[in-house]
Design a protein around this motif. Structure first.
Motif, PDB file in Angstrom:
ATOM      1  N   GLU A 194       0.876  -1.178   0.000  1.00  0.00           N
ATOM      2  CA  GLU A 194       0.000   0.000   0.000  1.00  0.00           C
ATOM      3  C   GLU A 194       0.906   1.219   0.000  1.00  0.00           C
ATOM      4  OE1 GLU A 194      -3.377   2.284   2.710  1.00  0.00           O
ATOM      5  OE2 GLU A 194      -3.068   0.131   2.970  1.00  0.00           O
ATOM      6  N   ASN A 195       0.929   1.933  -1.112  1.00  0.00           N
ATOM      7  CA  ASN A 195       1.979   2.917  -1.372  1.00  0.00           C
ATOM      8  C   ASN A 195       3.333   2.207  -1.230  1.00  0.00           C
ATOM      9  OD1 ASN A 195      -0.006   4.763  -1.896  1.00  0.00           O
ATOM     10  ND2 ASN A 195       0.472   6.125  -0.212  1.00  0.00           N
ATOM     11  N   ASP A 196       4.174   2.627  -0.297  1.00  0.00           N
ATOM     12  CA  ASP A 196       5.505   2.013  -0.229  1.00  0.00           C
ATOM     13  C   ASP A 196       5.725   1.154   1.017  1.00  0.00           C
ATOM     14  OD1 ASP A 196       5.465   4.075   1.558  1.00  0.00           O
ATOM     15  OD2 ASP A 196       7.323   5.030   0.879  1.00  0.00           O
ATOM     16  N   THR A 197       4.652   0.663   1.630  1.00  0.00           N
ATOM     17  CA  THR A 197       4.793  -0.256   2.761  1.00  0.00           C
ATOM     18  C   THR A 197       3.880  -1.469   2.550  1.00  0.00           C
ATOM     19  OG1 THR A 197       3.062   0.871   4.043  1.00  0.00           O
ATOM     20  CG2 THR A 197       5.327   1.578   4.412  1.00  0.00           C
ATOM     21  N   LEU A 198       4.199  -2.549   3.233  1.00  0.00           N
ATOM     22  CA  LEU A 198       3.348  -3.741   3.156  1.00  0.00           C
ATOM     23  C   LEU A 198       1.969  -3.391   3.694  1.00  0.00           C
ATOM     24  CD1 LEU A 198       3.498  -6.847   2.483  1.00  0.00           C
ATOM     25  CD2 LEU A 198       3.821  -7.193   4.939  1.00  0.00           C
ATOM     26  N   MET A 199       0.924  -3.768   2.964  1.00  0.00           N
ATOM     27  CA  MET A 199      -0.429  -3.371   3.342  1.00  0.00           C
ATOM     28  C   MET A 199      -0.841  -3.996   4.672  1.00  0.00           C
ATOM     29  SD  MET A 199      -4.049  -3.727   1.263  1.00  0.00           S
ATOM     30  CE  MET A 199      -4.320  -5.453   1.683  1.00  0.00           C
ATOM     31  N   GLU A 200      -1.353  -3.164   5.565  1.00  0.00           N
ATOM     32  CA  GLU A 200      -1.924  -3.670   6.817  1.00  0.00           C
ATOM     33  C   GLU A 200      -3.105  -4.570   6.479  1.00  0.00           C
ATOM     34  OE1 GLU A 200      -1.632  -3.879  10.868  1.00  0.00           O
ATOM     35  OE2 GLU A 200      -0.646  -2.217   9.855  1.00  0.00           O
ATOM     36  N   GLY A 201      -3.142  -5.741   7.086  1.00  0.00           N
ATOM     37  CA  GLY A 201      -4.217  -6.685   6.790  1.00  0.00           C
ATOM     38  C   GLY A 201      -3.844  -7.726   5.758  1.00  0.00           C
ATOM     39  N   TRP A 202      -2.650  -7.569   5.118  1.00  0.00           N
ATOM     40  CA  TRP A 202      -2.227  -8.582   4.156  1.00  0.00           C
ATOM     41  C   TRP A 202      -2.081  -9.941   4.840  1.00  0.00           C
ATOM     42  CZ3 TRP A 202       2.331 -11.475   4.463  1.00  0.00           C
ATOM     43  CH2 TRP A 202       2.571 -12.344   3.380  1.00  0.00           C
ATOM     44  N   ARG A 203      -2.578 -10.969   4.182  1.00  0.00           N
ATOM     45  CA  ARG A 203      -2.359 -12.336   4.654  1.00  0.00           C
ATOM     46  C   ARG A 203      -2.427 -13.279   3.463  1.00  0.00           C
ATOM     47  NH1 ARG A 203      -7.888 -13.728   8.146  1.00  0.00           N
ATOM     48  NH2 ARG A 203      -9.398 -13.477   6.454  1.00  0.00           N
ATOM     49  N   PRO A 204      -1.624 -14.342   3.483  1.00  0.00           N
ATOM     50  CA  PRO A 204      -1.651 -15.300   2.377  1.00  0.00           C
ATOM     51  C   PRO A 204      -3.005 -15.986   2.276  1.00  0.00           C
ATOM     52  CG  PRO A 204       0.314 -15.568   3.719  1.00  0.00           C
ATOM     53  CD  PRO A 204      -0.613 -14.671   4.475  1.00  0.00           C
ATOM     54  N   CYS A 205      -3.248 -16.582   1.128  1.00  0.00           N
ATOM     55  CA  CYS A 205      -4.499 -17.294   0.904  1.00  0.00           C
ATOM     56  C   CYS A 205      -4.596 -18.474   1.866  1.00  0.00           C
ATOM     57  CB  CYS A 205      -4.568 -17.773  -0.541  1.00  0.00           C
ATOM     58  SG  CYS A 205      -6.054 -18.717  -0.928  1.00  0.00           S
ATOM     59  N   ALA A 206      -5.684 -18.555   2.621  1.00  0.00           N
ATOM     60  CA  ALA A 206      -5.837 -19.613   3.623  1.00  0.00           C
ATOM     61  C   ALA A 206      -5.938 -20.990   2.991  1.00  0.00           C
ATOM     62  CB  ALA A 206      -7.069 -19.333   4.475  1.00  0.00           C
ATOM     63  N   GLU A 207      -6.435 -21.063   1.748  1.00  0.00           N
ATOM     64  CA  GLU A 207      -6.616 -22.362   1.110  1.00  0.00           C
ATOM     65  C   GLU A 207      -5.339 -22.867   0.439  1.00  0.00           C
ATOM     66  OE1 GLU A 207      -9.902 -22.223  -1.513  1.00  0.00           O
ATOM     67  OE2 GLU A 207     -11.361 -21.795   0.057  1.00  0.00           O
ATOM     68  N   ASN A 208      -4.331 -22.005   0.349  1.00  0.00           N
ATOM     69  CA  ASN A 208      -3.054 -22.426  -0.210  1.00  0.00           C
ATOM     70  C   ASN A 208      -2.345 -23.290   0.816  1.00  0.00           C
ATOM     71  OD1 ASN A 208      -0.308 -22.546  -1.036  1.00  0.00           O
ATOM     72  ND2 ASN A 208      -0.622 -20.727  -2.293  1.00  0.00           N
ATOM     73  N   LYS A 209      -1.954 -24.479   0.465  1.00  0.00           N
ATOM     74  CA  LYS A 209      -1.390 -25.429   1.420  1.00  0.00           C
ATOM     75  C   LYS A 209      -0.094 -24.938   2.055  1.00  0.00           C
ATOM     76  CE  LYS A 209      -4.679 -28.274   0.466  1.00  0.00           C
ATOM     77  NZ  LYS A 209      -5.785 -28.460   1.411  1.00  0.00           N
ATOM     78  N   GLY A 210       0.548 -23.976   1.412  1.00  0.00           N
ATOM     79  CA  GLY A 210       1.799 -23.466   1.965  1.00  0.00           C
ATOM     80  C   GLY A 210       1.613 -22.191   2.767  1.00  0.00           C
ATOM     81  N   SER A 211       0.371 -21.861   3.144  1.00  0.00           N
ATOM     82  CA  SER A 211       0.104 -20.589   3.786  1.00  0.00           C
ATOM     83  C   SER A 211       0.775 -20.484   5.144  1.00  0.00           C
ATOM     84  CB  SER A 211      -1.399 -20.370   3.948  1.00  0.00           C
ATOM     85  OG  SER A 211      -1.947 -21.321   4.817  1.00  0.00           O
ATOM     86  N   VAL A 212       1.062 -19.246   5.540  1.00  0.00           N
ATOM     87  CA  VAL A 212       1.706 -18.993   6.824  1.00  0.00           C
ATOM     88  C   VAL A 212       0.714 -18.276   7.729  1.00  0.00           C
ATOM     89  CG1 VAL A 212       3.998 -18.854   5.830  1.00  0.00           C
ATOM     90  CG2 VAL A 212       2.628 -16.789   5.996  1.00  0.00           C
ATOM     91  N   PRO A 213       0.912 -18.320   9.048  1.00  0.00           N
ATOM     92  CA  PRO A 213      -0.026 -17.688   9.973  1.00  0.00           C
ATOM     93  C   PRO A 213      -0.070 -16.178   9.802  1.00  0.00           C
ATOM     94  CG  PRO A 213       1.519 -19.135  11.125  1.00  0.00           C
ATOM     95  CD  PRO A 213       1.999 -19.001   9.726  1.00  0.00           C
ATOM     96  N   GLN A 214      -1.194 -15.567  10.208  1.00  0.00           N
ATOM     97  CA  GLN A 214      -1.350 -14.126  10.112  1.00  0.00           C
ATOM     98  C   GLN A 214      -0.269 -13.391  10.908  1.00  0.00           C
ATOM     99  OE1 GLN A 214      -2.919 -12.019   8.495  1.00  0.00           O
ATOM    100  NE2 GLN A 214      -2.853 -10.121   9.656  1.00  0.00           N
ATOM    101  N   GLN A 215       0.159 -13.938  12.049  1.00  0.00           N
ATOM    102  CA  GLN A 215       1.140 -13.228  12.855  1.00  0.00           C
ATOM    103  C   GLN A 215       2.468 -13.058  12.127  1.00  0.00           C
ATOM    104  OE1 GLN A 215      -0.439 -16.002  13.832  1.00  0.00           O
ATOM    105  NE2 GLN A 215       0.897 -17.503  14.812  1.00  0.00           N
ATOM    106  N   TYR A 216       2.686 -13.819  11.039  1.00  0.00           N
ATOM    107  CA  TYR A 216       3.908 -13.673  10.243  1.00  0.00           C
ATOM    108  C   TYR A 216       4.013 -12.260   9.690  1.00  0.00           C
ATOM    109  CZ  TYR A 216       7.265 -14.627   6.457  1.00  0.00           C
ATOM    110  OH  TYR A 216       8.324 -14.590   5.613  1.00  0.00           O
TER     111      TYR A 216
END
Length: 380
Positions: free
Chosen positions: A352-374
């Motif tokens: 979001e502009n020049d920083t990682l967007m707040e609220g970004w999280r990998p797709c939950a259905e992707n088997k390689g997903s990581v936890p939100q706290q990452y």
């Protein structure tokens, strides 16, 4: 008269002396006894007073402790209530399951067009850029079948469309011949360009060229960027050489460093933001790069509702989408693009502009997903 004992400031009375002349044993004894009785009585009265004062102080201290305890419990209750309110009935956004539907429009009706015009104007987008944008919307919508487009906002699955993309592409080509059309990168730059600044020296080392088709459009229609230059377009979107790593945090820092090197800076505004989806790719065993796979403009309404304005693809429609928060926006974008399982590349990530967007999280259905706290370990 009272004298201080000199230690703690307390005062002691001088010891009383029996009346003179009572020197007979009996009288003297009786006099001493009388004073002794009075002394005992006074000591008893002082003791009772001290006990009352002590009890009173104890009661006051107990009352203060109870009051402090009640205040602490009230604070705890308010904090718990506030946290519950923030989460809503579905709990905090980061714990909410990803939605499988979205609400969107193709701007083929007057109501949604008027809404978007108002949002763009409130955000400070110039009249010239808005006119150019809606002119291209009209051009595209007139080139395809109306039954493929929404009438106002409609709800659909994340990847669901009302059209066959190949049929739409054929019809576009039939009416526009070799002109490829406009994509997400051109559309976002044309709307957001006046919120970007670029240094004079835009010379930089880019990875594999991924802007070739974009530049075909820009050569055919030099005004497509609504005042922004081709060099600025390249500085913002040209691919970046990256580390051979699956750690998103490293790639976020690469993007930030490359934009600084290219002289790219963002004018901060609460009403309009640039949302960029970066992909990591390894075109060769030795090469590793980051490129902009998708981009759009985020508009923030006064009531907090978010509108993400994008062009789906060169020969696919304009598609503003409506979201309640950034987590919902992340779920939509990652649901579309986070689809490579267990690869030796990093997950797509959203700036979001020049920083990682707040609220970004990998797709939950992707088997390689990581936890939100990452997210919190890679935000900067």
């Amino acid at each position: 008269m009272q004298e201080s004992d000199g230690a703690d400031g307390r005062h002691n009375r001088k010891q009383a002396t029996p009346p003179e002349g009572n020197l007979r044993r009996g009288g003297f004894s009786l006099s001493v006894g009388k004073y002794a009785v009075k002394g005992v009585r006074r000591k008893k009265e002082r003791l009772n007073t001290l006990m009352l004062v002590s009890k009173k102080k104890g009661w006051i201290e107990a009352t203060k402790i109870q009051q402090r305890g009640a205040a602490l419990l009230l604070c705890v209750a308010l904090i718990v209530s506030a946290l519950a309110g923030c989460g809503g009935k579905d709990g905090p956004a980061e714990q909410r399951p990803a939605a499988d539907t979205v609400e969107y429009t193709n701007l083929n009706d007057s109501a949604s067009r008027q809404l978007l015009e108002r949002l763009l104007s409130d955000a400070g987008v110039s009249e010239e850029r808005m006119e150019d944008f809606f002119s291209r919307v009209n051009c595209f919508n007139d080139s395809v079948s109306a039954e493929w487009l929404t009438q106002g906002f409609e709800t659909a699955g994340i990847t669901e469309t009302k059209y066959d993309p190949y049929e739409m592409q054929d019809l576009w080509t039939e009416k526009n011949r070799a002109f490829p059309g406009y994509n997400c990168r051109i559309t976002a730059m044309s709307l957001f360009g006046e919120f970007l600044s670029f240094g004079e020296d835009t010379d930089f080392d880019a990875g594999e060229d991924v802007l070739s088709v974009d530049e075909e459009t820009l050569k055919a229609d030099p005004k497509a960027l609504s005042g922004s230059s081709l060099n600025d377009f390249r500085a913002l979107y040209a691919s970046m050489k990256a580390e051979d790593s699956t750690e998103v945090g490293r790639h976020v820092r690469t993007v930030q460093a490359q934009w600084r090197k290219r002289g790219v800076s963002f004018r901060d505004s609460e009403r309009i933001r640039l949302i960029t989806v970066f992909f990591h790719d390894k075109p060769t065993e030795e090469g590793s790069l980051l490129f902009v796979g998708h981009v759009g403009v985020l508009l923030c309404a006064e009531d907090g509702t978010l509108y993400f304005v994008k062009k789906v693809a060169f020969q696919e429609p304009y598609r503003p989408l409506r979201f309640t928060d950034r987590t919902a926006l992340s779920d939509y974008l990652m649901g579309k693009y986070d689809i490579s399982w267990r690869q030796d590349t990093a997950r797509p990530f959203i700036m979001e502009n020049d920083t990682l967007m707040e609220g970004w999280r990998p797709c939950a259905e992707n088997k390689g997903s990581v936890p939100q706290q990452y997210y919190h370990t890679i935000k900067r």
